[in-house]
Design a protein around this motif. Structure first.
Motif, PDB file in Angstrom:
ATOM      1  N   TYR A   1      69.535   3.657  12.765  1.00 21.13           N
ATOM      2  CA  TYR A   1      68.816   2.456  12.353  1.00 21.13           C
ATOM      3  C   TYR A   1      67.540   2.217  13.150  1.00 21.13           C
ATOM      4  N   LEU A   2      67.347   2.943  14.232  1.00 22.63           N
ATOM      5  CA  LEU A   2      66.230   2.669  15.126  1.00 22.63           C
ATOM      6  C   LEU A   2      64.911   3.259  14.636  1.00 22.63           C
ATOM      7  N   ALA A   3      64.951   4.404  13.983  1.00 13.64           N
ATOM      8  CA  ALA A   3      63.725   5.078  13.540  1.00 13.64           C
ATOM      9  C   ALA A   3      64.087   6.122  12.490  1.00 13.64           C
ATOM     10  N   PRO A   4      63.169   6.465  11.595  1.00 21.02           N
ATOM     11  CA  PRO A   4      63.447   7.471  10.554  1.00 21.02           C
ATOM     12  C   PRO A   4      63.401   8.889  11.114  1.00 21.02           C
ATOM     13  N   THR A   5      64.571   9.484  11.297  1.00 25.05           N
ATOM     14  CA  THR A   5      64.691  10.805  11.904  1.00 25.05           C
ATOM     15  C   THR A   5      64.398  11.914  10.888  1.00 25.05           C
ATOM     16  N   PHE A   6      63.812  13.011  11.379  1.00 26.98           N
ATOM     17  CA  PHE A   6      63.547  14.152  10.501  1.00 26.98           C
ATOM     18  C   PHE A   6      63.748  15.462  11.254  1.00 26.98           C
ATOM     19  N   TYR A   7      63.798  16.559  10.497  1.00 23.36           N
ATOM     20  CA  TYR A   7      63.782  17.892  11.087  1.00 23.36           C
ATOM     21  C   TYR A   7      62.730  18.707  10.348  1.00 23.36           C
ATOM     22  N   PHE A   8      62.263  19.780  10.957  1.00 15.63           N
ATOM     23  CA  PHE A   8      61.336  20.694  10.305  1.00 15.63           C
ATOM     24  C   PHE A   8      62.128  21.811   9.641  1.00 15.63           C
ATOM     25  N   THR A   9      61.759  22.140   8.394  1.00 16.59           N
ATOM     26  CA  THR A   9      62.385  23.270   7.721  1.00 16.59           C
ATOM     27  C   THR A   9      61.315  24.307   7.375  1.00 16.59           C
ATOM     28  N   ASN A  10      61.733  25.388   6.750  1.00 11.84           N
ATOM     29  CA  ASN A  10      60.907  26.587   6.588  1.00 11.84           C
ATOM     30  C   ASN A  10      59.901  26.458   5.439  1.00 11.84           C
ATOM     31  N   PRO A  11      58.585  26.378   5.716  1.00 14.87           N
ATOM     32  CA  PRO A  11      57.613  26.264   4.631  1.00 14.87           C
ATOM     33  C   PRO A  11      57.426  27.572   3.854  1.00 14.87           C
ATOM     34  N   HIS A  12      57.935  28.678   4.393  1.00 19.07           N
ATOM     35  CA  HIS A  12      57.792  29.966   3.721  1.00 19.07           C
ATOM     36  C   HIS A  12      58.927  30.237   2.735  1.00 19.07           C
ATOM     37  N   ALA A  13      59.869  29.301   2.623  1.00 19.62           N
ATOM     38  CA  ALA A  13      61.020  29.495   1.740  1.00 19.62           C
ATOM     39  C   ALA A  13      60.971  28.559   0.536  1.00 19.62           C
ATOM     40  N   VAL A  14      59.771  28.091   0.166  1.00 22.80           N
ATOM     41  CA  VAL A  14      59.632  27.189  -0.981  1.00 22.80           C
ATOM     42  C   VAL A  14      59.813  27.973  -2.273  1.00 22.80           C
ATOM     43  N   THR A  15      60.616  27.437  -3.180  1.00 18.77           N
ATOM     44  CA  THR A  15      60.834  28.057  -4.486  1.00 18.77           C
ATOM     45  C   THR A  15      60.326  27.134  -5.586  1.00 18.77           C
TER      46      THR A  15
ATOM     47  N   ARG B   1      54.336  29.666 -16.799  1.00 16.35           N
ATOM     48  CA  ARG B   1      55.521  29.524 -15.952  1.00 16.35           C
ATOM     49  C   ARG B   1      55.136  28.666 -14.757  1.00 16.35           C
ATOM     50  N   LEU B   2      55.760  27.512 -14.620  1.00 13.80           N
ATOM     51  CA  LEU B   2      55.442  26.632 -13.513  1.00 13.80           C
ATOM     52  C   LEU B   2      56.032  27.164 -12.211  1.00 13.80           C
ATOM     53  N   ARG B   3      55.203  27.157 -11.188  1.00 12.95           N
ATOM     54  CA  ARG B   3      55.613  27.540  -9.850  1.00 12.95           C
ATOM     55  C   ARG B   3      55.720  26.280  -8.979  1.00 12.95           C
ATOM     56  N   ALA B   4      56.018  26.429  -7.712  1.00 14.06           N
ATOM     57  CA  ALA B   4      55.976  25.269  -6.820  1.00 14.06           C
ATOM     58  C   ALA B   4      54.551  24.716  -6.828  1.00 14.06           C
ATOM     59  N   PRO B   5      54.391  23.388  -6.834  1.00  9.84           N
ATOM     60  CA  PRO B   5      53.042  22.818  -6.914  1.00  9.84           C
ATOM     61  C   PRO B   5      52.112  23.294  -5.811  1.00  9.84           C
ATOM     62  N   LEU B   6      52.670  23.535  -4.607  1.00 11.39           N
ATOM     63  CA  LEU B   6      51.859  24.003  -3.490  1.00 11.39           C
ATOM     64  C   LEU B   6      52.740  24.723  -2.486  1.00 11.39           C
ATOM     65  N   GLN B   7      52.091  25.479  -1.611  1.00 11.76           N
ATOM     66  CA  GLN B   7      52.765  26.093  -0.475  1.00 11.76           C
ATOM     67  C   GLN B   7      52.379  25.274   0.754  1.00 11.76           C
ATOM     68  N   PRO B   8      53.249  24.400   1.217  1.00  9.43           N
ATOM     69  CA  PRO B   8      52.892  23.468   2.293  1.00  9.43           C
ATOM     70  C   PRO B   8      52.802  24.155   3.643  1.00  9.43           C
ATOM     71  N   PRO B   9      51.923  23.661   4.519  1.00 10.10           N
ATOM     72  CA  PRO B   9      51.878  24.206   5.875  1.00 10.10           C
ATOM     73  C   PRO B   9      53.093  23.808   6.702  1.00 10.10           C
ATOM     74  N   THR B  10      53.631  22.602   6.440  1.00  4.91           N
ATOM     75  CA  THR B  10      54.832  22.142   7.136  1.00  4.91           C
ATOM     76  C   THR B  10      55.687  21.344   6.164  1.00  4.91           C
ATOM     77  N   ILE B  11      56.997  21.324   6.445  1.00  7.69           N
ATOM     78  CA  ILE B  11      57.925  20.476   5.695  1.00  7.69           C
ATOM     79  C   ILE B  11      58.767  19.705   6.694  1.00  7.69           C
ATOM     80  N   ARG B  12      58.596  18.394   6.714  1.00  8.41           N
ATOM     81  CA  ARG B  12      59.466  17.511   7.495  1.00  8.41           C
ATOM     82  C   ARG B  12      60.449  16.883   6.519  1.00  8.41           C
ATOM     83  N   ASP B  13      61.726  16.964   6.834  1.00  5.10           N
ATOM     84  CA  ASP B  13      62.723  16.363   5.950  1.00  5.10           C
ATOM     85  C   ASP B  13      63.449  15.252   6.696  1.00  5.10           C
ATOM     86  N   PHE B  14      63.320  14.042   6.172  1.00  3.06           N
ATOM     87  CA  PHE B  14      63.916  12.862   6.792  1.00  3.06           C
ATOM     88  C   PHE B  14      65.347  12.665   6.286  1.00  3.06           C
TER      89      PHE B  14
END
Length: 315
Positions: free
Chosen positions: A95-109, A58-71
Motif C-alpha cells: 500500500y505504500l508505493a506502486p512496486t514494479f519489476y523489469f522484464t525482458n524487452p527482447h522477448a516481446v511477441t 499481419r499485425l506485429r507488436a506495436p513497438l519494440q520497447p527499450p524497457t518494460i516495467r511491470d507493476f
C-alpha cells in the motif's frame, strides 16, 4: 489515433489503423516517431492515403520497447496470489508505493503470434494487463506532469511460468526465467486522448477487461480497479531515474480471474488447469482491442548443475 506495426510482403511498417484499413506512415517505426515527437503529424498524413485492407496484413507488436516495467497495481490480484501461494494476505508494504519489476524487452511477441511454453515449465499462466507507453523523456515527474508523458495504451499479456517463478523467487531476488520468455503487446497503440472519455471522477480509466481460454471466459475486471492511476505509476518510475520514449509500463494483472494463479487460491471453485500446448488465450480491453495467442510446446532444457561447494580460501 490507433497505431500498429504490420508485416506486408515480408517487411514491417508502422501505420495508422482507420476503419479496417492500415495506412503506412513515414518517419520510421513507432519508437522513432515517439522520439521525434512526430506521431500525430505522421498519423494525419497517413490518413490521407488510401492504405490497404487490414485483413491483408499481419499485425506485429506495436513497438519494440527499450524497457518494460511491470507493476502490481491491483489489490485483488495480489490478495488472490498471496492466498494461493502462502495462505497470507496483502503485505502492508504494497500500500505504500506502486512496486514494479523489469522484464525482458527482447522477448516481446505480437498480438496473434504463437507463444512457446518455456523450457522446463509445466505450470504456464497468462496475466491480463494494460500498458502505458511513454512518449517523452522525463525525470522526477509529478503525477500531473506524468500524464503529459503518456503517449498511449496497449494490451499486455505478461506470461508467467509459475513453477519456475516459485522456485527462483525463494532466493529473494525476483522473477527471472519464470518471466523473461514472452510478453505480448497489441494489437495497437491507442493514443491517450482517445481514452479520455473513459476517465472516471477519480482519474482512473474505466475500461472493461476480459480474458478467455479456448473460448471460455476465465476473468473479467475493470481497469479502474487499479490502486493507483497510470500517472502515479509513471511518476514513481521516473523518481531518480529517466523514462524515455517507447518505455512500457504495465498495470499489473487485474483481479477477478486476470490470471490462473489468483483463482488457484479460491475455495469456491474448481482449480482451472495450467495452460497446455494448443490452448488459445484471448484478451480484450475496451477501447483498445483484442490479442489472441496459441500456446505451443517449447524445447527441453539442458540440465543445470547444482552450485559447486567451494573451500572459501582467501589466499
Amino acid at each position: 489515433m490507433r497505431f500498429a506495426t504490420a508485416e506486408i510482403d515480408g517487411e514491417e511498417f508502422c501505420g495508422l489503423l482507420d476503419r479496417q484499413r492500415f495506412h503506412p506512415v513515414d518517419g520510421g517505426d513507432l519508437r522513432e516517431l515517439l522520439s521525434s515527437g512526430e506521431l500525430a503529424g505522421a498519423g494525419r498524413r497517413a490518413r490521407s492515403r488510401a492504405g490497404v485492407p487490414l485483413e491483408s496484413v499481419r499485425l506485429r507488436a506495436p513497438l519494440q520497447p527499450p524497457t518494460i516495467r511491470d507493476f502490481v497495481a491491483f489489490e485483488e490480484h495480489v490478495e488472490g496470489v498471496a492466498r494461493a501461494v502462502s495462505g497470507t494476505g496483502v503485505a502492508p508494504e504494497w500500500y505504500l508505493a506502486p512496486t514494479f519489476y523489469f522484464t525482458n524487452p527482447h522477448a516481446v511477441t505480437g498480438p496473434f503470434d504463437e507463444v512457446a511454453r518455456p523450457p522446463g515449465c509445466r505450470v504456464l499462466d497468462f496475466e491480463l494487463e494494460v500498458a502505458a507507453v511513454v512518449g517523452r523523456t522525463g525525470r522526477d515527474l509529478t503525477p500531473e506532469q506524468a500524464r503529459e508523458h503518456i503517449a498511449g495504451y496497449t494490451v499486455l499479456n505478461d506470461w508467467s511460468a509459475r513453477d519456475l517463478q516459485s522456485t527462483e523467487m525463494k532466493v529473494g531476488l525476483g522473477p527471472a526465467k519464470g518471466k523473461d520468455f514472452a510478453s505480448t503487446l497489441g494489437p495497437c497503440l491507442v493514443t491517450a486522448d482517445e481514452l479520455e472519455p473513459y476517465r472516471d471522477s477519480d482519474g482512473f480509466l474505466r475500461l472493461q477487461m476480459r480474458v478467455s481460454v479456448n473460448g471460455e471466459e476465465i476473468g473479467r475486471d475493470l481497469l479502474s480497479n487499479m490502486g493507483w492511476p497510470f500517472e502515479d505509476l509513471v511518476s514513481y518510475a521516473s523518481r531518480g531515474a529517466e523514462i524515455r520514449p517507447g518505455d512500457v509500463l504495465g498495470s499489473g494483472t487485474c483481479g477477478n480471474g486476470g490470471c490462473l494463479a489468483e483463482l488457484w487460491g479460491r475455495p469456491d471453485r474448481a482449480d482451472p488447469p495450467a495452460l497446455e500446448p494448443g490452448d488459445v488465450v484471448e484478451m480484450t480491453v475496451e477501447g483498445i482491442g483484442t490479442i489472441r495467442n496459441r500456446v505451443t510446446e517449447g524445447t527441453e532444457p539442458p540440465p543445470v548443475r547444482r552450485a559447486a561447494p567451494r573451500p572459501r580460501d582467501r589466499s
